[in-house]
Design a protein around this motif. Structure first.
Motif, PDB file in Angstrom:
ATOM      1  N   ALA A 178      10.479  56.688  24.080  1.00  0.00           N
ATOM      2  CA  ALA A 178      11.436  57.559  24.769  1.00  0.00           C
ATOM      3  C   ALA A 178      12.806  56.907  24.843  1.00  0.00           C
ATOM      4  N   GLN A 179      12.841  55.623  25.136  1.00  0.00           N
ATOM      5  CA  GLN A 179      14.116  54.920  25.189  1.00  0.00           C
ATOM      6  C   GLN A 179      14.811  54.923  23.837  1.00  0.00           C
ATOM      7  N   ALA A 180      14.026  54.745  22.752  1.00  0.00           N
ATOM      8  CA  ALA A 180      14.626  54.757  21.414  1.00  0.00           C
ATOM      9  C   ALA A 180      15.283  56.093  21.131  1.00  0.00           C
ATOM     10  N   VAL A 181      14.617  57.190  21.531  1.00  0.00           N
ATOM     11  CA  VAL A 181      15.203  58.517  21.331  1.00  0.00           C
ATOM     12  C   VAL A 181      16.477  58.666  22.143  1.00  0.00           C
ATOM     13  N   ALA A 182      16.426  58.227  23.388  1.00  0.00           N
ATOM     14  CA  ALA A 182      17.590  58.377  24.255  1.00  0.00           C
ATOM     15  C   ALA A 182      18.787  57.577  23.752  1.00  0.00           C
ATOM     16  N   GLN A 183      18.539  56.531  22.990  1.00  0.00           N
ATOM     17  CA  GLN A 183      19.619  55.684  22.499  1.00  0.00           C
ATOM     18  C   GLN A 183      20.177  56.131  21.152  1.00  0.00           C
ATOM     19  N   VAL A 184      19.577  57.178  20.566  1.00  0.00           N
ATOM     20  CA  VAL A 184      20.103  57.685  19.293  1.00  0.00           C
ATOM     21  C   VAL A 184      21.528  58.180  19.504  1.00  0.00           C
ATOM     22  N   ARG A 185      22.409  57.771  18.632  1.00  0.00           N
ATOM     23  CA  ARG A 185      23.813  58.162  18.720  1.00  0.00           C
ATOM     24  C   ARG A 185      24.036  59.387  17.836  1.00  0.00           C
ATOM     25  N   PRO A 186      24.375  60.546  18.426  1.00  0.00           N
ATOM     26  CA  PRO A 186      24.525  61.769  17.630  1.00  0.00           C
ATOM     27  C   PRO A 186      25.429  61.607  16.415  1.00  0.00           C
ATOM     28  N   GLY A 187      26.462  60.782  16.542  1.00  0.00           N
ATOM     29  CA  GLY A 187      27.355  60.572  15.413  1.00  0.00           C
ATOM     30  C   GLY A 187      26.762  59.741  14.301  1.00  0.00           C
ATOM     31  N   ARG A 188      25.590  59.162  14.543  1.00  0.00           N
ATOM     32  CA  ARG A 188      24.939  58.330  13.539  1.00  0.00           C
ATOM     33  C   ARG A 188      23.633  58.944  13.040  1.00  0.00           C
ATOM     34  N   ILE A 189      23.475  60.250  13.224  1.00  0.00           N
ATOM     35  CA  ILE A 189      22.315  60.946  12.661  1.00  0.00           C
ATOM     36  C   ILE A 189      22.673  61.440  11.265  1.00  0.00           C
ATOM     37  N   SER A 190      21.874  61.072  10.285  1.00  0.00           N
ATOM     38  CA  SER A 190      22.063  61.576   8.922  1.00  0.00           C
ATOM     39  C   SER A 190      20.822  62.358   8.518  1.00  0.00           C
ATOM     40  N   THR A 191      21.035  63.470   7.831  1.00  0.00           N
ATOM     41  CA  THR A 191      19.927  64.355   7.484  1.00  0.00           C
ATOM     42  C   THR A 191      20.003  64.776   6.023  1.00  0.00           C
ATOM     43  N   CYS A 192      18.862  65.115   5.488  1.00  0.00           N
ATOM     44  CA  CYS A 192      18.781  65.638   4.126  1.00  0.00           C
ATOM     45  C   CYS A 192      17.488  66.420   3.972  1.00  0.00           C
ATOM     46  N   VAL A 193      17.555  67.548   3.304  1.00  0.00           N
ATOM     47  CA  VAL A 193      16.363  68.324   2.984  1.00  0.00           C
ATOM     48  C   VAL A 193      15.979  68.007   1.547  1.00  0.00           C
ATOM     49  N   LEU A 194      14.747  67.623   1.354  1.00  0.00           N
ATOM     50  CA  LEU A 194      14.270  67.275   0.029  1.00  0.00           C
ATOM     51  C   LEU A 194      14.347  68.480  -0.904  1.00  0.00           C
ATOM     52  N   GLY A 195      14.936  68.284  -2.061  1.00  0.00           N
ATOM     53  CA  GLY A 195      15.098  69.371  -3.014  1.00  0.00           C
ATOM     54  C   GLY A 195      13.876  69.565  -3.903  1.00  0.00           C
ATOM     55  N   GLY A 196      13.948  70.581  -4.739  1.00  0.00           N
ATOM     56  CA  GLY A 196      12.851  70.879  -5.645  1.00  0.00           C
ATOM     57  C   GLY A 196      13.080  72.212  -6.321  1.00  0.00           C
ATOM     58  N   SER A 197      12.078  72.689  -7.037  1.00  0.00           N
ATOM     59  CA  SER A 197      12.184  73.964  -7.750  1.00  0.00           C
ATOM     60  C   SER A 197      11.000  74.846  -7.393  1.00  0.00           C
ATOM     61  N   PHE A 198      11.237  76.149  -7.383  1.00  0.00           N
ATOM     62  CA  PHE A 198      10.169  77.091  -7.079  1.00  0.00           C
ATOM     63  C   PHE A 198       9.249  77.246  -8.296  1.00  0.00           C
TER      64      PHE A 198
END
Length: 304
Positions: free
Chosen positions: A251-271
């Motif tokens: 819980a503490q680790a989550v609370a310490q996450v800095r919103p400005g340091r969140i990076s995201t990516c959706v894995l690509g692929g083909s249908f």
């Protein structure tokens, strides 16, 4: 305690670790029985060491009321890493229809691994696919998610496009910065058919909600009793193979996450169509590249 953490989305359409882990930082009403399951995998070392990234596979179960959510098909999958040193967090969105090998069961949609073998098998499947093993697998239903967002006071997200769903949200969501309560956060994360990129865009929306939750949790983490109250609430409805102190450190680790340091990516692929079923052939090269990039510091490259 020495058994699984089981406190208890029908089709949630959202799960990122911040969503699941925030279960330990919300009031009692957000954690009824059978709504959250947390499993520490055998190789997990807990959070007793300082210089490390903890990885959590967050899963939304499509279990109907009365069904075992840990043996139903996963509806949303996010592999999230948190750097406990820096507050950085990375989320790799995995489309649920990704066609991958499932140990002992041939190849199938990745979400079928939860049905075949529970959180442990799903963790092994995603870990083998990415080349990065999760330390924890967390599974939730939709009621947990809605209550959680409601009890932290709602969230704000940046929505890139207007969209709607005739059944879930007829009036839709406008583009721009919008405030979401529990139900709206749920459907914002769940809607897929009206989005141009389908499940890829839905996974990206799940990550936008992740950012909103992380920001609100960080904002409230300093309030007296906020973390402690949530941890006690979860433990009252939980069997655990992780000690209460370990849950509190998560819980503490989550609370310490800095919103400005969140990076995201959706894995690509083909249908593709396999055995008459519509699936996604994921990019293994991209999966390994993203995992390797975020392995040490929970940071993904810009533009994936």
């Amino acid at each position: 305690m020495s058994r699984y953490v089981v406190s208890t989305v029908r089709r949630l359409g959202l799960l990122a670790v911040v969503l699941a882990l925030v279960a330990v930082v919300v009031p009692d009403s957000a954690t009824p029985e059978d709504e959250v399951t947390v499993v520490a995998l055998p190789h997990a070392r807990g959070l007793d060491t300082s210089d490390r990234v903890v990885w959590i596979l967050a899963v939304g179960s499509d279990a109907r009321p009365g069904q075992d959510m840990t043996r139903s098909r996963g509806d949303a999958l996010q592999m999230v890493g948190i750097d406990t040193r820096t507050g950085a967090a990375a989320s790799i969105g995995i489309p649920r229809d990704s066609w991958v090998p499932i140990p002992g069961h041939g190849s199938n949609r990745v979400n079928a691994a939860l049905y075949y073998g529970g959180p442990q098998l799903l963790g092994r499947t995603v870990g083998s696919f990415l080349g990065l093993q999760p330390d924890y697998v967390m599974v939730t239903r939709f009621t947990f998610f809605e209550n959680m967002v409601r009890d932290i006071g709602g969230i704000t997200v940046s929505n890139p496009r207007p969209f709607a769903d005739e059944f879930l949200k007829p009036k839709g969501f406008k583009a721009g910065r919008i405030h979401l309560g529990g139900y709206d956060a749920h459907v914002f994360s769940r809607i897929r058919k009206s989005l141009p990129g389908g499940d890829f865009d839905r996974s990206a929306n799940q990550q936008r909600v992740l950012r909103g939750i992380a920001a609100k949790v960080r904002q409230r983490a300093g309030q007296p009793g906020f973390l402690e109250r949530g941890v006690l609430s979860v433990l009252r409805n939980t069997r655990a193979n992780a000690a209460p102190a370990e849950l509190f450190r998560l819980a503490q680790a989550v609370a310490q996450v800095r919103p400005g340091r969140i990076s995201t990516c959706v894995l690509g692929g083909s249908f593709a169509t396999i055995n008459g079923a519509s699936v996604i052939r994921p990019s293994y090269a991209q999966a390994r590249r993203l995992a390797n990039a975020a392995r040490r510091d929970a940071t993904l490259p810009r533009g994936c």
